[in-house]
Motif scaffolding. Structure first.
Motif, PDB file in Angstrom:
ATOM      1  N   GLY A 105       0.879  -1.085   0.018  1.00  0.00           N
ATOM      2  CA  GLY A 105       0.169  -0.040  -0.039  1.00  0.00           C
ATOM      3  C   GLY A 105       0.909   1.226   0.094  1.00  0.00           C
ATOM      4  O   GLY A 105       0.563   2.207  -0.723  1.00  0.00           O
ATOM      5  N   ARG A 106       2.104   1.333   0.843  1.00  0.00           N
ATOM      6  CA  ARG A 106       2.689   2.291   0.929  1.00  0.00           C
ATOM      7  C   ARG A 106       3.705   2.649  -0.566  1.00  0.00           C
ATOM      8  O   ARG A 106       4.026   3.899  -0.672  1.00  0.00           O
ATOM      9  CB  ARG A 106       3.784   2.294   2.076  1.00  0.00           C
ATOM     10  N   SER A 108       2.179   2.027  -3.479  1.00  0.00           N
ATOM     11  CA  SER A 108       0.914   2.037  -4.402  1.00  0.00           C
ATOM     12  C   SER A 108       1.082   1.037  -5.294  1.00  0.00           C
ATOM     13  O   SER A 108       0.969   1.098  -6.585  1.00  0.00           O
ATOM     14  CB  SER A 108       1.367   3.418  -5.023  1.00  0.00           C
ATOM     15  N   ARG A 111      -4.156  -2.536  -6.235  1.00  0.00           N
ATOM     16  CA  ARG A 111      -5.292  -2.415  -7.040  1.00  0.00           C
ATOM     17  C   ARG A 111      -6.275  -1.601  -6.513  1.00  0.00           C
ATOM     18  O   ARG A 111      -6.543  -1.667  -4.982  1.00  0.00           O
ATOM     19  CB  ARG A 111      -5.955  -3.616  -7.565  1.00  0.00           C
ATOM     20  N   GLU A 112      -6.814  -0.474  -7.071  1.00  0.00           N
ATOM     21  CA  GLU A 112      -7.933   0.315  -6.230  1.00  0.00           C
ATOM     22  C   GLU A 112      -9.175  -0.639  -6.338  1.00  0.00           C
ATOM     23  O   GLU A 112      -9.729  -1.454  -7.290  1.00  0.00           O
ATOM     24  CB  GLU A 112      -8.318   1.495  -7.339  1.00  0.00           C
TER      25      GLU A 112
END
Length: 115
Positions: A105-106, A108, A111-112
């Motif tokens: 997550g950090r 990026s 997936r959204e």
């Protein structure tokens, strides 16, 4: 895991360490760099400082399993190196999984979520 989806060569590891981005947790360090293949590849490193071969292999198996189970949540086309740290030897699997997802997550790399 197939050889085509792993990072194996020393020069590839050095390139990712030097030019890639990283995120650190108490259980692992994740390095990543975009590749041109369109699919993600995994490299795993565990230091001899963590213990003898049985211990190191257990940490490697856990990391590969975490990667396998979370592959669908990740963006494709990245070379990822995961380095096992001291707490990954005796730490619970769930904490390692949370640490891995937090690092992704950090960086990026997740997936959204579709609403």
């Amino acid at each position: 895991m197939k050889a085509a989806v792993t990072v194996k060569e020393n020069h590839e590891f050095r390139r990712i360490y030097r030019k890639g981005r990283s995120a650190v947790s108490p259980y692992l360090v994740v390095y990543c760099q975009k590749n041109r293949e369109g699919r993600s590849r995994l490299g795993v490193t565990v230091s001899k400082k963590l213990g003898h071969a049985v211990v190191r292999n257990r940490v490697r198996r856990r990391i590969r399993e975490i990667y396998r189970l979370n592959r669908e949540k990740m963006l494709p086309g990245w070379d990822i190196i995961v380095v096992g740290r001291g707490r990954s030897v005796k730490g619970p699997y769930e904490k390692m999984n949370e640490a891995y997802l937090d690092c992704l997550g950090r960086l990026s790399l997740l997936r959204e979520e579709a609403p």
